[in-house]
Scaffold this motif. Structure first.
Motif, PDB file in Angstrom:
ATOM      1  N   VAL A 174      78.614   6.002  -2.415  1.00 51.48           N
ATOM      2  CA  VAL A 174      79.618   7.065  -2.367  1.00 51.48           C
ATOM      3  C   VAL A 174      79.073   8.308  -3.048  1.00 51.48           C
ATOM      4  N   THR A 178      87.710  10.426  -5.710  1.00 53.24           N
ATOM      5  CA  THR A 178      87.177   9.559  -4.656  1.00 53.24           C
ATOM      6  C   THR A 178      86.311   8.453  -5.256  1.00 53.24           C
ATOM      7  N   PHE A 189      86.990   4.249  -5.323  1.00 50.04           N
ATOM      8  CA  PHE A 189      86.062   3.265  -4.766  1.00 50.04           C
ATOM      9  C   PHE A 189      85.485   2.357  -5.857  1.00 50.04           C
ATOM     10  N   ILE A 241      83.045  -1.197  -5.615  1.00 42.92           N
ATOM     11  CA  ILE A 241      81.777  -0.881  -4.948  1.00 42.92           C
ATOM     12  C   ILE A 241      80.634  -0.591  -5.911  1.00 42.92           C
TER      13      ILE A 241
END
Length: 119
Positions: free
Chosen positions: A10, A16, A20, A25
């Motif tokens: 990412v 954001t 995640f 992640i």
């Protein structure tokens, strides 16, 4: 021995990346390099582009998610990426809605089909 899948990387704003990362992640590779970059107002375009290129070079990354407004800053690098893996997907952010006309992957996909194909 278990076979490991590929990671999602990412490049995004703080909201954001936080979302995640809370979703699980976050990973470090064997060189202790993370699979994400939080872009802040003082992050240079060079740093964003270098991180993007390093994600492309990593064989443990299968998908790169990037906020569309950040993708605009390094559009030339994204447009130059032609391989299917890692896939580069542009996503909206809280402050910047998604604009399909700016998405280079969507533009490429539209060029593959004509209206006749769907009749």
């Amino acid at each position: 021995m278990a076979v490991r899948g590929k990671l999602i990387a990412v490049i995004g704003d703080e909201d954001t990346c936080t979302g995640f990362l809370l979703g699980g992640i976050g990973e470090l590779n064997k060189n202790r390099k993370p699979n994400f970059l939080v872009v802040e107002k003082d992050t240079s375009i060079t740093e964003i582009e270098e991180t993007f290129k390093s994600f492309l070079a990593r064989n443990d990354i299968g998908i790169i998610l990037i906020n569309q407004f950040i993708a605009e800053m390094i559009r030339h690098a994204i447009d130059a990426h032609m391989q299917s893996i890692p896939a580069v997907l542009e996503i909206p952010s809280k402050e910047h809605p998604y604009d399909a006309s700016k998405d280079s992957i969507l533009r490429r996909a539209k060029g593959m089909f004509s209206a006749e194909d769907f009749r």
